[in-house]
Write a protein that holds these residues in place. Structure first.
Motif, PDB file in Angstrom:
ATOM      1  N   MET A 168      -7.688  11.071   7.993  1.00  0.00           N
ATOM      2  CA  MET A 168      -8.443  12.235   7.560  1.00  0.00           C
ATOM      3  C   MET A 168      -7.848  12.866   6.298  1.00  0.00           C
ATOM      4  O   MET A 168      -8.582  13.294   5.408  1.00  0.00           O
ATOM      5  N   LEU A 169      -6.526  12.886   6.205  1.00  0.00           N
ATOM      6  CA  LEU A 169      -5.891  13.481   5.026  1.00  0.00           C
ATOM      7  C   LEU A 169      -6.130  12.648   3.773  1.00  0.00           C
ATOM      8  O   LEU A 169      -5.971  13.149   2.654  1.00  0.00           O
TER       9      LEU A 169
ATOM     10  N   PRO B 215      -5.706  15.780   0.694  1.00  0.00           N
ATOM     11  CA  PRO B 215      -4.317  15.838   0.234  1.00  0.00           C
ATOM     12  C   PRO B 215      -3.669  14.479  -0.035  1.00  0.00           C
ATOM     13  O   PRO B 215      -2.819  14.370  -0.916  1.00  0.00           O
ATOM     14  N   LEU B 216      -4.041  13.444   0.711  1.00  0.00           N
ATOM     15  CA  LEU B 216      -3.447  12.115   0.515  1.00  0.00           C
ATOM     16  C   LEU B 216      -4.384  11.165  -0.233  1.00  0.00           C
ATOM     17  O   LEU B 216      -4.211   9.945  -0.174  1.00  0.00           O
ATOM     18  N   SER B 217      -5.340  11.716  -0.948  1.00  0.00           N
ATOM     19  CA  SER B 217      -6.324  10.860  -1.642  1.00  0.00           C
ATOM     20  C   SER B 217      -5.694  10.033  -2.758  1.00  0.00           C
ATOM     21  O   SER B 217      -6.252   9.014  -3.170  1.00  0.00           O
ATOM     22  N   ASP B 218      -4.519  10.458  -3.259  1.00  0.00           N
ATOM     23  CA  ASP B 218      -3.849   9.707  -4.320  1.00  0.00           C
ATOM     24  C   ASP B 218      -2.925   8.622  -3.773  1.00  0.00           C
ATOM     25  O   ASP B 218      -2.390   7.825  -4.553  1.00  0.00           O
ATOM     26  N   PHE B 219      -2.730   8.590  -2.453  1.00  0.00           N
ATOM     27  CA  PHE B 219      -1.911   7.541  -1.848  1.00  0.00           C
ATOM     28  C   PHE B 219      -2.802   6.321  -1.618  1.00  0.00           C
ATOM     29  O   PHE B 219      -3.692   6.342  -0.775  1.00  0.00           O
ATOM     30  N   LEU B 220      -2.571   5.260  -2.395  1.00  0.00           N
ATOM     31  CA  LEU B 220      -3.471   4.123  -2.390  1.00  0.00           C
ATOM     32  C   LEU B 220      -2.799   2.858  -1.852  1.00  0.00           C
ATOM     33  O   LEU B 220      -1.601   2.644  -2.062  1.00  0.00           O
TER      34      LEU B 220
ATOM     35  N   PHE C 103      -3.638  -1.104  -2.206  1.00  0.00           N
ATOM     36  CA  PHE C 103      -4.512  -2.027  -2.942  1.00  0.00           C
ATOM     37  C   PHE C 103      -5.685  -1.276  -3.576  1.00  0.00           C
ATOM     38  O   PHE C 103      -6.845  -1.660  -3.453  1.00  0.00           O
ATOM     39  N   ASP C 104      -5.352  -0.165  -4.240  1.00  0.00           N
ATOM     40  CA  ASP C 104      -6.328   0.653  -4.964  1.00  0.00           C
ATOM     41  C   ASP C 104      -7.361   1.302  -4.048  1.00  0.00           C
ATOM     42  O   ASP C 104      -8.439   1.692  -4.518  1.00  0.00           O
ATOM     43  N   LYS C 105      -7.051   1.428  -2.780  1.00  0.00           N
ATOM     44  CA  LYS C 105      -7.958   2.081  -1.835  1.00  0.00           C
ATOM     45  C   LYS C 105      -7.196   3.174  -1.106  1.00  0.00           C
ATOM     46  O   LYS C 105      -5.995   3.056  -0.856  1.00  0.00           O
ATOM     47  N   THR C 106      -7.907   4.263  -0.751  1.00  0.00           N
ATOM     48  CA  THR C 106      -7.283   5.286   0.083  1.00  0.00           C
ATOM     49  C   THR C 106      -7.024   4.714   1.468  1.00  0.00           C
ATOM     50  O   THR C 106      -7.488   3.613   1.805  1.00  0.00           O
ATOM     51  N   ILE C 107      -6.273   5.433   2.278  1.00  0.00           N
ATOM     52  CA  ILE C 107      -5.957   4.951   3.627  1.00  0.00           C
ATOM     53  C   ILE C 107      -7.230   4.688   4.414  1.00  0.00           C
ATOM     54  O   ILE C 107      -7.367   3.656   5.080  1.00  0.00           O
ATOM     55  N   PHE C 108      -8.179   5.609   4.333  1.00  0.00           N
ATOM     56  CA  PHE C 108      -9.450   5.431   5.041  1.00  0.00           C
ATOM     57  C   PHE C 108     -10.215   4.235   4.492  1.00  0.00           C
ATOM     58  O   PHE C 108     -10.728   3.408   5.251  1.00  0.00           O
ATOM     59  N   GLU C 109     -10.334   4.139   3.176  1.00  0.00           N
ATOM     60  CA  GLU C 109     -11.080   3.033   2.565  1.00  0.00           C
ATOM     61  C   GLU C 109     -10.452   1.687   2.909  1.00  0.00           C
ATOM     62  O   GLU C 109     -11.164   0.723   3.191  1.00  0.00           O
ATOM     63  N   PHE C 110      -9.118   1.621   2.875  1.00  0.00           N
ATOM     64  CA  PHE C 110      -8.436   0.370   3.202  1.00  0.00           C
ATOM     65  C   PHE C 110      -8.660  -0.008   4.658  1.00  0.00           C
ATOM     66  O   PHE C 110      -8.926  -1.164   4.982  1.00  0.00           O
ATOM     67  N   SER C 111      -8.559   0.978   5.558  1.00  0.00           N
ATOM     68  CA  SER C 111      -8.764   0.724   6.987  1.00  0.00           C
ATOM     69  C   SER C 111     -10.182   0.243   7.254  1.00  0.00           C
ATOM     70  O   SER C 111     -10.402  -0.712   8.004  1.00  0.00           O
TER      71      SER C 111
END
Length: 445
Positions: free
Chosen positions: A357-358, A362-367, A369-377
């Motif tokens: 969720m973050l 707040p964690l949108s800049d943590f990537l 493979f160029d994806k956010t945690i949610f996008e990568f998951s």
């Protein structure tokens, strides 16, 4: 080992299974995918794929569960004692754990927007202000985590009560109301000024809009709609008795899912065409476009409250199904007590979900493979793990086992019996088209 429960009635099993397949997928993914792929013509192809490719796998998952009275990993160990096929069950367990970690958070948004509707917080906002409000919501970590916690807590309490007193009871109560709300909103939406354009798009097929990718997408949506491939519905089959054939209950489940999805289309398409909103809006459709629609309608906040209550119920029945599948692994394999297992799994999945969720704010800049945690998951599950595990499942049970034995299990009991339908679809249709979906999702086709 704790004595395994069973469904109190065939109706309870059917309603619980329908609930397990509903949720965010039926509410926004189904109409969004139909909208992006040609409307009515795509809907027809989707229905064909559902019956010829996805439904046989649903029958298979229920049959594996009823035959072994175990969850997926334990079932594979029992059916293939000298093989390593049980490792496929761990892939399925990973898939549903990741899915539930972000599903609980996104499902919590339905509660947040239920609250916003009840308090009329967006009733006087412009479309631009509603869009900005959603962005502000995604960048409010405490608010996101709060609603995620509420969703996790409610799911945990229901699952801890077990099958008859928890899952079956809540689905037996909620699902009829869910369908009543869907039908009511579908009627309301279809009567909006300008709704006829949406109805024409949704119900009048134009096959010139269909291409090969549309067919592949229809197959993928069929799997997604029924929730098959990861083996999580094996656990629901494990609670079945042998009074009825598996096909008897499965047909009711499939038609229930189809009815819910089609009715959601009757809500979405007339509404978005009436208010000139793009049908390909995707995830924002529920939390941006629909609030815009509700804000312009007479009694919009009342209708919006009903809709988000509906969405919450749909999400809840899905989170219950997924958590039950995870809990069953620890109960069957590690012999843990049910209550301890539910609390442990809920806490771990909640913590993982916080990072999911973050990643929207707040964690949108943590990537990764160029994806956010949610996008990568989401990419890992949707594009790699789920189609791959589904393909391996049908290959194992279609080619490495005696299909007559599984058919005997499926046909045990009174009701509809199948033979050649199962053999042809499991051995040929499902693996071929699922392989195409897998290759297409990986960008190799």
């Amino acid at each position: 080992m704790e004595k395994r429960e069973s469904w109190g009635s065939n109706l309870g099993f059917i309603l619980s299974s329908i609930g397990g397949a509903l949720g965010l997928g039926a509410i926004w993914k189904f109409p969004y995918t139909v909208g992006a792929n040609g409307g009515a013509a795509f809907l027809i192809i989707f229905l064909i794929a559902l019956f010829l490719i996805a439904t046989p796998i649903l029958i298979l998952e229920y049959a594996i569960g009823r035959k072994t009275k175990l969850s997926y990993i334990s079932a594979l160990k029992e059916l293939f004692p000298k093989k390593s096929y049980y490792m496929l069950g761990y892939v399925g367990l990973l898939v549903i754990t990741i899915v539930l970690s972000f599903y609980l958070g996104v499902s919590g948004w339905s509660l947040a927007y239920l609250y916003k509707s009840l308090t009329s917080s967006y009733s006087n906002l412009s479309p631009q202000e509603i869009t900005k409000s959603f962005s502000t919501f995604l960048n409010s970590p405490l608010e996101l985590i709060f609603w995620q916690f509420i969703m996790t807590f409610v799911t945990c309490i229901i699952v801890i009560k077990g099958i008859r007193n928890g899952i079956e009871k809540i689905c037996t109560i909620l699902l009829p109301f869910l369908f009543i709300m869907i039908i009511g909103l579908a009627i309301k939406s279809s009567l909006l000024p300008g709704a006829e354009k949406g109805l024409e798009f949704y119900l009048k097929p134009d096959f010139s809009l269909i291409n090969f990718n549309s067919i592949i997408n229809a197959v993928g949506l069929a799997f997604f709609t029924l929730g098959v491939g990861s083996g999580n519905l094996v656990v629901y089959g494990s609670y079945l008795n042998k009074n009825k054939t598996i096909t008897h209950g499965t047909i009711a489940v499939v038609f229930g899912d189809i009815l819910a999805a089609i009715l959601m289309g009757l809500i979405i398409f007339p509404s978005i065409f009436a208010y000139n909103i793009e049908p390909t809006a995707g995830p924002p459709l529920v939390f941006i476009a629909l609030p815009i629609i509700f804000s312009k309608m007479d009694y919009g906040m009342i209708i919006g409250s009903i809709f988000y209550l509906l969405l919450f119920f749909a999400c809840l029945t899905s989170t219950i199904c997924i958590l039950e599948a995870i809990v069953s692994y620890f109960v069957d394999e590690l012999k843990w007590k049910r209550k301890t297992t539910v609390f442990f799994c809920s806490i771990v999945i909640f913590i993982i979900g916080v990072f999911q969720m973050l990643s929207f704010g707040p964690l949108s800049d943590f990537l990764i493979f160029d994806k956010t945690i949610f996008e990568f998951s989401d990419y890992l599950v949707t594009n790699i793990l789920l189609p791959g595990s589904g393909l391996l499942m049908v290959l194992i049970f279609g080619w490495k086992t005696n299909t007559d034995d599984m058919i005997a299990e499926i046909n045990d009991g009174s009701g509809i019996k199948i033979n050649n339908y199962y053999k042809i679809t499991i051995k040929y249709f499902s693996p071929i088209f699922l392989l195409l979906v897998y290759l297409q999702l990986l960008g190799l086709f």
